[in-house]
Design a protein around this motif. Structure first.
Motif, PDB file in Angstrom:
ATOM      1  N   PHE A   1       2.132  49.430  13.475  1.00  0.00           N
ATOM      2  CA  PHE A   1       1.460  50.507  14.188  1.00  0.00           C
ATOM      3  C   PHE A   1       0.006  50.182  14.511  1.00  0.00           C
ATOM      4  O   PHE A   1      -0.578  50.764  15.413  1.00  0.00           O
ATOM      5  CB  PHE A   1       1.550  51.811  13.389  1.00  0.00           C
ATOM      6  N   ALA A   2      -0.602  49.277  13.790  1.00  0.00           N
ATOM      7  CA  ALA A   2      -2.001  48.921  14.033  1.00  0.00           C
ATOM      8  C   ALA A   2      -2.188  48.202  15.365  1.00  0.00           C
ATOM      9  O   ALA A   2      -3.302  48.095  15.856  1.00  0.00           O
ATOM     10  CB  ALA A   2      -2.524  48.052  12.903  1.00  0.00           C
ATOM     11  N   HIS A   3      -1.108  47.722  15.957  1.00  0.00           N
ATOM     12  CA  HIS A   3      -1.228  46.971  17.198  1.00  0.00           C
ATOM     13  C   HIS A   3      -0.400  47.556  18.336  1.00  0.00           C
ATOM     14  O   HIS A   3       0.006  46.845  19.247  1.00  0.00           O
ATOM     15  CB  HIS A   3      -0.883  45.499  16.948  1.00  0.00           C
ATOM     16  N   THR A   4      -0.182  48.863  18.310  1.00  0.00           N
ATOM     17  CA  THR A   4       0.476  49.529  19.423  1.00  0.00           C
ATOM     18  C   THR A   4      -0.561  49.824  20.504  1.00  0.00           C
ATOM     19  O   THR A   4      -1.766  49.717  20.267  1.00  0.00           O
ATOM     20  CB  THR A   4       1.118  50.859  18.966  1.00  0.00           C
ATOM     21  N   ASP A   5      -0.107  50.209  21.681  1.00  0.00           N
ATOM     22  CA  ASP A   5      -1.032  50.562  22.763  1.00  0.00           C
ATOM     23  C   ASP A   5      -1.927  51.735  22.361  1.00  0.00           C
ATOM     24  O   ASP A   5      -3.125  51.740  22.647  1.00  0.00           O
ATOM     25  CB  ASP A   5      -0.272  50.914  24.041  1.00  0.00           C
ATOM     26  N   ARG A   6      -1.334  52.704  21.691  1.00  0.00           N
ATOM     27  CA  ARG A   6      -2.110  53.871  21.269  1.00  0.00           C
ATOM     28  C   ARG A   6      -3.196  53.473  20.259  1.00  0.00           C
ATOM     29  O   ARG A   6      -4.324  53.948  20.325  1.00  0.00           O
ATOM     30  CB  ARG A   6      -1.198  54.928  20.674  1.00  0.00           C
ATOM     31  N   ALA A   7      -2.853  52.595  19.338  1.00  0.00           N
ATOM     32  CA  ALA A   7      -3.832  52.130  18.354  1.00  0.00           C
ATOM     33  C   ALA A   7      -4.956  51.365  19.046  1.00  0.00           C
ATOM     34  O   ALA A   7      -6.129  51.524  18.700  1.00  0.00           O
ATOM     35  CB  ALA A   7      -3.159  51.258  17.305  1.00  0.00           C
ATOM     36  N   ALA A   8      -4.610  50.562  20.036  1.00  0.00           N
ATOM     37  CA  ALA A   8      -5.626  49.805  20.774  1.00  0.00           C
ATOM     38  C   ALA A   8      -6.559  50.748  21.526  1.00  0.00           C
ATOM     39  O   ALA A   8      -7.773  50.533  21.551  1.00  0.00           O
ATOM     40  CB  ALA A   8      -4.959  48.832  21.729  1.00  0.00           C
TER      41      ALA A   8
END
Length: 108
Positions: free
Chosen positions: A9-16
């Motif tokens: 989850f740390a590298h999803t679009d939302r996290a970015a």
């Protein structure tokens, strides 16, 4: 390390997007105080947490956000060199830098 069944989850679009929004807020706060990218990256964990709270941001959970902050500060510094008379190139709270970055102590 996440497995195939466990998404990162740390590298999803939302996290970015969240990381970039947080980094922009932190970079703006640093810029106004005359703090550069090397100084931000040299923050101790305690100073970084306190700095983020002062900027009105939850402290980042990783160094990745701070690296984005440093990149944004470098970009802004280059832009400010090209646009020195633009109001956004000014640093409104330079006097507060000492709160975050201590000058080296010169021995006598």
């Amino acid at each position: 390390m996440p497995t195939v069944d466990e998404p990162d989850f740390a590298h999803t679009d939302r996290a970015a997007q969240s990381r970039l929004a947080k980094a922009r807020a932190l970079a703006g706060f640093a810029w106004d105080r005359g703090i550069d990218s090397a100084e931000v990256l040299a923050f101790t964990d305690a100073v970084a947490r306190k700095f983020a709270r002062a900027a009105g941001v939850n402290p980042p959970g990783s160094g990745e956000t701070w690296r984005v902050v440093a990149g944004l500060l470098d970009e802004k510094a280059q832009w400010a060199l090209r646009n020195p008379d633009h109001p956004a190139a000014a640093r409104a709270h330079r006097d507060e830098k000492i709160m975050w970055v201590k000058p080296p102590i010169t021995p006598w």
